[in-house]
Design an enzyme around this catalytic site. Structure first.
Site, mmCIF file in Angstrom:
data_model
loop_
_atom_site.group_PDB
_atom_site.id
_atom_site.type_symbol
_atom_site.label_atom_id
_atom_site.label_comp_id
_atom_site.label_asym_id
_atom_site.label_seq_id
_atom_site.Cartn_x
_atom_site.Cartn_y
_atom_site.Cartn_z
ATOM 1 N N GLU A 1 40.924 5.979 -4.868
ATOM 2 C CA GLU A 1 42.350 6.257 -5.121
ATOM 3 C C GLU A 1 43.211 5.861 -3.924
ATOM 4 O OE1 GLU A 1 44.485 6.537 -7.226
ATOM 5 O OE2 GLU A 1 42.837 6.508 -8.648
HETATM 6 C C1 LIG Z 1 32.365 6.105 -6.459
HETATM 7 C C2 LIG Z 1 33.564 5.264 -6.647
HETATM 8 C C3 LIG Z 1 34.374 5.479 -7.746
HETATM 9 C C4 LIG Z 1 35.501 4.675 -7.955
HETATM 10 N N1 LIG Z 1 36.244 4.825 -9.092
HETATM 11 C C5 LIG Z 1 37.192 3.900 -9.389
HETATM 12 C C6 LIG Z 1 37.840 3.885 -10.655
HETATM 13 O O1 LIG Z 1 37.606 4.755 -11.498
HETATM 14 N N2 LIG Z 1 38.717 2.896 -10.929
HETATM 15 C C7 LIG Z 1 38.991 1.909 -10.031
HETATM 16 O O2 LIG Z 1 39.787 1.031 -10.351
HETATM 17 N N3 LIG Z 1 38.418 1.900 -8.805
HETATM 18 C C8 LIG Z 1 37.523 2.864 -8.471
HETATM 19 N N4 LIG Z 1 36.904 2.835 -7.246
HETATM 20 C C9 LIG Z 1 37.304 1.831 -6.278
HETATM 21 C C10 LIG Z 1 38.070 2.414 -5.106
HETATM 22 O O3 LIG Z 1 39.324 2.872 -5.521
HETATM 23 C C11 LIG Z 1 38.137 1.335 -4.010
HETATM 24 O O4 LIG Z 1 36.846 1.282 -3.440
HETATM 25 C C12 LIG Z 1 39.167 1.631 -2.960
HETATM 26 O O5 LIG Z 1 40.452 1.515 -3.518
HETATM 27 C C13 LIG Z 1 39.098 0.696 -1.766
HETATM 28 O O6 LIG Z 1 38.923 -0.653 -2.149
HETATM 29 P P1 LIG Z 1 37.712 -1.482 -1.522
HETATM 30 O O7 LIG Z 1 36.484 -0.676 -1.672
HETATM 31 O O8 LIG Z 1 37.717 -2.838 -2.065
HETATM 32 O O9 LIG Z 1 38.052 -1.536 0.025
HETATM 33 P P2 LIG Z 1 38.997 -2.601 0.765
HETATM 34 O O10 LIG Z 1 40.258 -2.771 0.043
HETATM 35 O O11 LIG Z 1 38.195 -3.811 1.066
HETATM 36 O O12 LIG Z 1 39.307 -1.812 2.094
HETATM 37 C C14 LIG Z 1 38.316 -1.599 3.113
HETATM 38 C C15 LIG Z 1 38.949 -0.813 4.262
HETATM 39 O O13 LIG Z 1 40.049 -1.544 4.797
HETATM 40 C C16 LIG Z 1 41.235 -0.782 4.775
HETATM 41 N N5 LIG Z 1 42.362 -1.600 4.342
HETATM 42 C C17 LIG Z 1 42.406 -2.470 3.306
HETATM 43 N N6 LIG Z 1 43.625 -3.033 3.209
HETATM 44 C C18 LIG Z 1 44.372 -2.529 4.200
HETATM 45 C C19 LIG Z 1 45.717 -2.678 4.613
HETATM 46 N N7 LIG Z 1 46.556 -3.511 3.978
HETATM 47 N N8 LIG Z 1 46.151 -1.970 5.681
HETATM 48 C C20 LIG Z 1 45.331 -1.137 6.326
HETATM 49 N N9 LIG Z 1 44.031 -0.939 5.987
HETATM 50 C C21 LIG Z 1 43.562 -1.616 4.927
HETATM 51 C C22 LIG Z 1 40.996 0.332 3.765
HETATM 52 O O14 LIG Z 1 41.699 1.503 4.111
HETATM 53 C C23 LIG Z 1 39.507 0.555 3.841
HETATM 54 O O15 LIG Z 1 39.217 1.495 4.843
HETATM 55 C C24 LIG Z 1 35.821 3.670 -7.003
HETATM 56 C C25 LIG Z 1 35.015 3.491 -5.875
HETATM 57 C C26 LIG Z 1 33.896 4.258 -5.701
HETATM 58 C C27 LIG Z 1 33.031 3.995 -4.500
#
Ligand SMILES: Cc1cc2nc3c(=O)[nH]c(=O)nc-3n(C[C@H](O)[C@H](O)[C@H](O)COP(=O)(O)OP(=O)(O)OC[C@H]3O[C@@H](n4cnc5c(N)ncnc54)[C@H](O)[C@@H]3O)c2cc1C
Length: 599
Positions: free
Chosen positions: A441
């Site tokens: 989220e």
């Molecule tokens: C168990 C689980 C359940 C989930 N359920 C859902 C769901 O129901 N629906 C859905 O759509 N998604 C879901 N997700 C996905 C989840 O919302 C994403 O993992 C999350 O939004 C982060 O995206 P990412 O993992 O690609 O990380 P990334 O976007 O690659 O980010 C990695 C890190 O970099 C930081 N970062 C990235 N961009 C920036 C920025 N511009 N400025 C500063 N810091 C930044 C982030 O804070 C994070 O710490 C789920 C994930 C998990 C693990």
């Protein structure tokens, strides 16, 4: 074996005595919510959480979900029956609109119940958990036909909803979405693409699953301006509401993961699946934000819930486990050792947890009231203020609430010593389950950026000014009450640090955006301390009132005042340090060339 008992007394205190729900009787849905009704609802929900959901928490974690060769997903033993009971008891419909079969009760009660269910079994609570937000999005942006087709069944929890944003190349940056929506001659869309990490994407709890999917229509602008929201049912629904053919959406895999094993985290494949546009083309992100904002508050509640269940089990252990003697001499000389709870360092962790949990509970329930007031308050001014405040504080409830929630779960595990690390005792599950709330989220760093980058400046800073004024007024009122003067002074000082940090951003972040990025996280925590301080002042005021009125529950109210004092002494001093971190700016943090992080 861990146990859980819903904190119904504390929830009643906040709902009735701090928020004064009965005093809002002019709002639709509030007329009937007398203290008796509040008590009956909370007690029954607490019983369900403790007796039906909590016993499935460890077994669900151990068994996990299973994807079958045909792509169906089997939830752990007992989940289907528990969901049937959940649905039949109407827990999912409590604060849903009456026009669609809900009970129309205040969100405040819905939030309290969400906490109980999530504390008892976070993985279970996540199945119905996203449905309320999906309903809100459909009601705000969907056509009347889509609403009639899906919402009543979703409100009744006969069908559950999901949120489909994430793709392999697209996490935080939703502008990178590739899933395609191709218009068809019949007005529907064919959806093609892969979504990953979709919570409850596939399961066996309901006959149908309603996916809200972000996708790009051919020819749409690049980035976030070209995203549309599409509703895609797992099973197509006929005009008469009957279930028809299976849609071309399937679960390709379920993830193995750190925690919430009993919730299926799915790779979802859309192979030309039939879907319908929700709202306008290319305006999908705004529509999805309605669901996301609801979900963010829900995730903040998850942070609170795992902290509370871990705390309850740590208190029991600290009373039973005997090690060492109190520094002031044996408290139970007839025994070979004193219980852990006599040790100041163990109490440090317990009091830190108690002050966070009770303050956070008040904050989430107060947040529920703001959601309600933003929609239903009689004047435009009241609606606007409530909307401003909940918009400002949603990232704080989510980010600060889950950071502290996780830390609390770790501290409570610490109280169990080595036994906390052993799976069968249940404490390590709370830590594992709590961890995800900081990530999904919108990761907490991104929440902080949302707070500083968007929410502060909204409407010329109207929301933050309203918060400052509200905290100042509460601190001023505390001056008149000897038992709250010290806390009032400390919260006022923390509010001063928040004001100074806000001004610093105004003066230093526009010309140099990294200054905002570098301080945002600390700012979110600083605001968390101030708003929890506001809640402790309000709880303190209510406790003083009850004691002065001669309440027979003296121990309960006196514990509130002790915990309020602890909060003042141990939480508020961090405000100054956080401000100084913010004001140190981005220079050292950004100075290292990217190649020089590893040698
Ligand atoms: C168990 C689980 C359940 C989930 N359920 C859902 C769901 O129901 N629906 C859905 O759509 N998604 C879901 N997700 C996905 C989840 O919302 C994403 O993992 C999350 O939004 C982060 O995206 P990412 O993992 O690609 O990380 P990334 O976007 O690659 O980010 C990695 C890190 O970099 C930081 N970062 C990235 N961009 C920036 C920025 N511009 N400025 C500063 N810091 C930044 C982030 O804070 C994070 O710490 C789920 C994930 C998990 C693990």
């Amino acid at each position: 074996m861990a146990t859980y008992k819903a904190p119904t007394r504390d929830a009643r205190f906040i709902v009735n005595e701090v928020l004064g729900l009965a005093g809002h009787g002019n709002l639709p849905g509030f007329e009937t919510v007398t203290p008796d009704i509040v008590e009956a609802v909370l007690e029954e929900a607490g019983r369900f959480a403790g007796e039906v959901l909590a016993p499935l928490n460890a077994s669900g974690d151990e068994e996990g979900c299973r994807r079958n060769p045909d792509g169906s997903v089997t939830t752990p033993a007992g989940f289907r029956e528990a969901h049937r009971q959940f649905r039949d008891a109407g827990w999912g419909t409590l604060s849903a609109p009456e026009a669609f079969g809900g009970q129309g009760m205040p969100h405040v009660l819905g939030f309290a119940i969400e906490e109980f269910m999530s504390a008892a079994n976070q993985a279970f609570a996540m199945y119905p958990g996203l449905t309320g937000g999906a309903v809100r999005a459909l009601l705000a942006k969907g056509s009347p036909e889509l609403q009639q087709r899906y919402v009543p069944k979703m409100v009744a929890n006969e069908w559950l909803g999901t949120m489909n944003l994430t793709e392999p190349q697209c996490g935080t940056d939703l502008g990178l979405i590739r899933t395609r929506a191709e218009p068809r001659a019949d007005g529907a869309y064919a959806i093609t693409g892969t979504k990953i990490f979709i919570s409850a994407g596939e399961h066996d709890l309901t006959d149908n699953i309603i996916h809200l999917v972000l996708a790009r229509i051919a020819g749409a602008p690049e980035g976030t301006k070209g995203i549309s929201l599409i509703v895609v049912p797992k099973v197509l629904v006929g005009d008469d509401g009957s279930l028809g053919e299976r849609n071309a959406v399937s679960c390709g895999a379920i993830e193995r993961k750190m925690g919430i094993h009993a919730n299926s985290t799915c790779v979802m494949n859309y192979d030309g699946a039939t879907g319908w546009l929700v709202g306008e083309e290319n305006k999908g992100l705004a529509a999805m934000f309605i669901m996301m904002n609801a979900a963010r508050l829900g995730v903040g509640i998850q942070g609170l819930s795992q902290a509370d269940v871990a705390y309850q089990n740590a208190v029991s252990y600290a009373r039973e486990r005997r090690q060492g003697r109190a520094l002031t001499g044996p408290t139970e000389p007839q025994e070979k050792a004193d219980p852990l709870i006599v040790h100041a360092d163990v109490r440090r962790m317990l009091m830190e947890a108690k002050a966070f949990i009770e303050g956070m509970r008040a904050l989430t329930l107060w947040g529920g009231l703001q959601v309600e007031l933003a929609e239903k308050a009689p004047t435009e001014q009241e609606r606007q203020t409530a909307d401003d405040l909940i918009s400002l504080l949603t990232p704080v409830i989510k980010g600060y609430g889950t950071d502290k929630g996780f830390q609390t779960a770790v501290d409570m595990q610490q109280i169990w010593g080595g036994h906390g690390y052993i799976a069968e005792n249940g404490m390590e599950q709370f830590v594992r389950d709590a961890r995800i709330a900081m990530i999904y989220e919108g990761a907490n760093g991104v929440q902080a950026m949302d707070l500083v980058g968007r929410k502060l400046a909204m409407n010329g800073g109207r929301a933050i000014q309203a918060l400052f004024a509200m905290v100042d007024a509460e601190c001023e009122a505390a001056n008149a009450e000897a038992r709250l003067q010290d806390l009032g002074g400390r919260v006022a000082k923390a509010n001063g640090e928040l004001k100074a940090a806000t001004l610093w951003f105004m003066q230093n972040a526009l010309a140099k955006p990294d200054n905002a990025g570098a301080g945002a996280y600390h700012y979110m925590h600083l605001m968390g301390i101030v708003v929890l301080g506001l809640m402790w002042l309000r709880m303190g005021r209510a406790a003083c009132g009850a004691l002065d009125a001669g309440s027979e529950e003296r121990a309960f109210y006196e514990a509130k005042l002790v915990t309020a004092r602890y909060f003042g002494e141990r939480f508020t001093p961090d405000a100054g340090a956080l401000r100084r971190k913010i004001e140190s700016g981005a220079d050292a943090l950004m100075a290292l060339p990217t190649d020089d992080f590893l040698f």
